[in-house]
Design a protein around this motif. Structure first.
Motif, short mmCIF file in Angstrom:
data_model
loop_
_atom_site.label_atom_id
_atom_site.label_comp_id
_atom_site.label_asym_id
_atom_site.label_seq_id
_atom_site.Cartn_x
_atom_site.Cartn_y
_atom_site.Cartn_z
N THR A 1 0.80 -1.23 0.00
CA THR A 1 0.00 0.00 0.00
C THR A 1 0.84 1.29 0.00
O THR A 1 1.91 1.34 0.61
CB THR A 1 -1.01 -0.03 1.18
OG1 THR A 1 -1.42 1.29 1.49
CG2 THR A 1 -0.40 -0.62 2.43
N PHE B 1 0.33 4.15 1.51
CA PHE B 1 0.39 5.00 2.71
C PHE B 1 1.64 4.75 3.57
O PHE B 1 2.36 5.70 3.91
CB PHE B 1 -0.89 4.86 3.53
CG PHE B 1 -2.12 5.35 2.80
CD1 PHE B 1 -2.28 6.69 2.51
CD2 PHE B 1 -3.11 4.46 2.39
CE1 PHE B 1 -3.41 7.14 1.82
CE2 PHE B 1 -4.24 4.90 1.72
CZ PHE B 1 -4.38 6.25 1.43
N LEU C 1 -1.14 -7.50 5.37
CA LEU C 1 -2.54 -7.06 5.44
C LEU C 1 -3.52 -8.15 5.02
O LEU C 1 -4.67 -8.16 5.45
CB LEU C 1 -2.75 -5.81 4.58
CG LEU C 1 -2.05 -4.53 5.09
CD1 LEU C 1 -2.36 -3.37 4.16
CD2 LEU C 1 -2.45 -4.19 6.51
N LYS D 1 -3.73 -10.41 8.59
CA LYS D 1 -3.32 -9.50 9.65
C LYS D 1 -3.28 -10.20 11.01
O LYS D 1 -4.25 -10.84 11.40
CB LYS D 1 -4.31 -8.33 9.70
CG LYS D 1 -3.63 -7.02 9.71
CD LYS D 1 -4.54 -5.83 9.65
CE LYS D 1 -5.94 -6.07 9.26
NZ LYS D 1 -6.73 -4.85 9.19
N ALA E 1 -6.25 -1.04 13.18
CA ALA E 1 -5.45 -2.07 12.49
C ALA E 1 -5.03 -1.67 11.08
O ALA E 1 -4.96 -2.48 10.18
CB ALA E 1 -6.21 -3.40 12.46
N LYS E 2 -4.74 -0.36 10.91
CA LYS E 2 -4.25 0.10 9.60
C LYS E 2 -2.76 0.40 9.68
O LYS E 2 -2.22 0.65 10.76
CB LYS E 2 -4.99 1.38 9.20
CG LYS E 2 -6.46 1.14 8.93
CD LYS E 2 -7.11 2.39 8.42
CE LYS E 2 -8.55 2.08 8.05
NZ LYS E 2 -9.16 3.13 7.27
N VAL E 3 -2.14 0.40 8.52
CA VAL E 3 -0.75 0.86 8.44
C VAL E 3 -0.75 2.13 7.57
O VAL E 3 -1.60 2.24 6.68
CB VAL E 3 0.17 -0.21 7.81
CG1 VAL E 3 0.45 -1.31 8.77
CG2 VAL E 3 -0.38 -0.74 6.49
N PRO E 4 0.16 3.05 7.83
CA PRO E 4 1.28 2.98 8.75
C PRO E 4 0.94 3.42 10.17
O PRO E 4 0.00 4.18 10.38
CB PRO E 4 2.26 4.00 8.14
CG PRO E 4 1.36 5.07 7.60
CD PRO E 4 0.16 4.32 7.08
N GLU F 1 -1.90 7.95 10.74
CA GLU F 1 -2.27 8.78 9.58
C GLU F 1 -1.00 9.25 8.87
O GLU F 1 -0.25 10.09 9.38
CB GLU F 1 -3.14 9.98 9.95
CG GLU F 1 -4.59 9.63 10.21
CD GLU F 1 -5.29 9.03 8.98
OE1 GLU F 1 -5.07 9.52 7.87
OE2 GLU F 1 -6.03 8.06 9.16
N SER F 2 -0.81 8.71 7.66
CA SER F 2 0.46 8.94 6.98
C SER F 2 0.80 10.43 6.80
O SER F 2 1.95 10.82 6.96
CB SER F 2 0.46 8.23 5.63
OG SER F 2 -0.59 8.67 4.82
N ARG G 1 -3.73 -9.55 -1.32
CA ARG G 1 -4.73 -8.73 -0.64
C ARG G 1 -6.05 -8.72 -1.42
O ARG G 1 -7.13 -8.86 -0.84
CB ARG G 1 -4.17 -7.32 -0.51
CG ARG G 1 -5.01 -6.40 0.28
CD ARG G 1 -4.27 -5.83 1.45
NE ARG G 1 -5.08 -4.83 2.11
CZ ARG G 1 -5.08 -3.56 1.75
NH1 ARG G 1 -4.31 -3.15 0.77
NH2 ARG G 1 -5.85 -2.71 2.38
N1 LIG Z 1 -5.65 7.63 5.92
C1 LIG Z 1 -4.77 6.57 6.34
C2 LIG Z 1 -5.02 5.39 5.47
C3 LIG Z 1 -4.30 4.15 5.95
C4 LIG Z 1 -4.97 2.93 5.35
O1 LIG Z 1 -6.14 2.95 4.97
N2 LIG Z 1 -4.22 1.85 5.29
C5 LIG Z 1 -4.79 0.64 4.74
C6 LIG Z 1 -3.94 0.12 3.62
S1 LIG Z 1 -4.29 1.01 2.13
C7 LIG Z 1 -4.82 -0.43 5.81
O2 LIG Z 1 -3.91 -0.56 6.59
N3 LIG Z 1 -5.91 -1.18 5.84
C8 LIG Z 1 -6.06 -2.28 6.76
C9 LIG Z 1 -6.52 -3.52 6.08
O3 LIG Z 1 -6.62 -3.54 4.85
O4 LIG Z 1 -6.76 -4.48 6.76
C10 LIG Z 1 -3.32 7.03 6.22
O5 LIG Z 1 -3.06 7.96 5.45
O6 LIG Z 1 -2.46 6.50 6.95
#
Ligand SMILES: N[C@@H](CCC(=O)N[C@@H](CS)C(=O)NCC(=O)O)C(=O)O
Length: 242
Positions: free
Chosen positions: A15, A17, A39, A42, A54-57, A81-82, A230
């Protein structure tokens, strides 16, 4: 340049971000620890111990070295939040943004446009069959923000780390005719993008790809395999919910 405290980045290769943050860390010459989060598979501990969404980063600033299934220590700051993390890194490493307030404002506007417009068109197009025209309109909008030469605000900055991970993936997914594109869409879009209208953004892409930070952090084969895993896991989750 070393940061005053330990930096730990929770990262996934597919991804854009987290890639933004890693590029900024590389450009800053920062020393950092990387914890990979798959991802498509996870681990439970990530939401429980690190980030409930549970999002990255996620960037952890301070505390001792972390094992991958361990919660950050209470004295560490956990930053999410990146685009917020990029600003934080620019506070730690001032070379990541120009000193001139006007250029700083332009860099922030550029990042906001990526977040609010380009990224939405990108995900719709590459994952959900969004229209080519909408994608190309978003590219036109970003191209219009670029100066005639150089990076988003002249010298390289966090504005470029915010955008380049999207652009590099877009070109790669199209060139490799990624499985989510309907027949002929990738080829047609790539042909449009190679037309003289898009010469400026193409050069911008090449200049970003040529940077050492990109060479260290972008492994196309790895990233495409992760994106593929993914997509498969998203599709099978959708089927199970039917
Ligand atoms: N607005 C957040 C977006 C982060 C985001 O949405 N990350 C997604 C990957 S694109 C993620 O970790 N999703 C968790 C998953 O797919 O389980 C940022 O800028 O950090």
């Amino acid at each position: 340049m070393p940061a005053a405290k330990r930096l730990t980045l929770y990262y996934a290769a597919d991804t854009p971000f987290p890639h933004r943050v890693r590029l900024a860390l590389e450009e800053a010459g920062a020393k950092y620890d990387l914890i990979l989060i798959e991802l498509s598979n996870k681990p439970d501990w990530y939401a429980k111990k690190v980030y409930p969404l549970a999002k990255v980063p996620v960037l952890v600033y301070g505390g001792p070295a972390l094992h991958e299934d361990e919660a950050p220590s209470p004295e560490a700051a956990t930053i999410t939040e990146s685009s917020v993390i990029l600003e934080f890194l620019a506070d730690l490493f001032p070379d990541l943004l120009p000193a001139d307030p006007v250029l700083r404002a332009k860099a922030r506007f550029f990042i906001k446009t990526v977040d609010e417009k380009f990224s939405k068109a990108f995900f719709k197009f590459v994952l959900f069959g969004g229209s080519m025209d909408e994608m190309l309109d978003a590219v036109v909008e970003m191209q219009a923000l670029l100066p005639d030469t150089g990076f988003a605000v002249g010298a390289w900055s966090i504005a470029d780390t915010a955008f380049a991970p999207f652009l590099v993936r877009l070109e790669s997914l199209l060139r490799n005719n990624f499985c989510t594109f309907a027949d002929g869409v990738a080829e047609k879009t790539l042909t449009e993008l190679r037309a003289p209208t898009f010469a400026r953004i193409w050069r911008y892409l090449e200049e970003n790809v040529a940077r050492e930070s990109m060479a260290k952090t972008w492994d196309e084969t790895d990233a495409l395999a992760e994106i593929n895993r993914r997509v498969v896991s998203i599709q099978s989750a959708a089927q199970n919910n039917q």
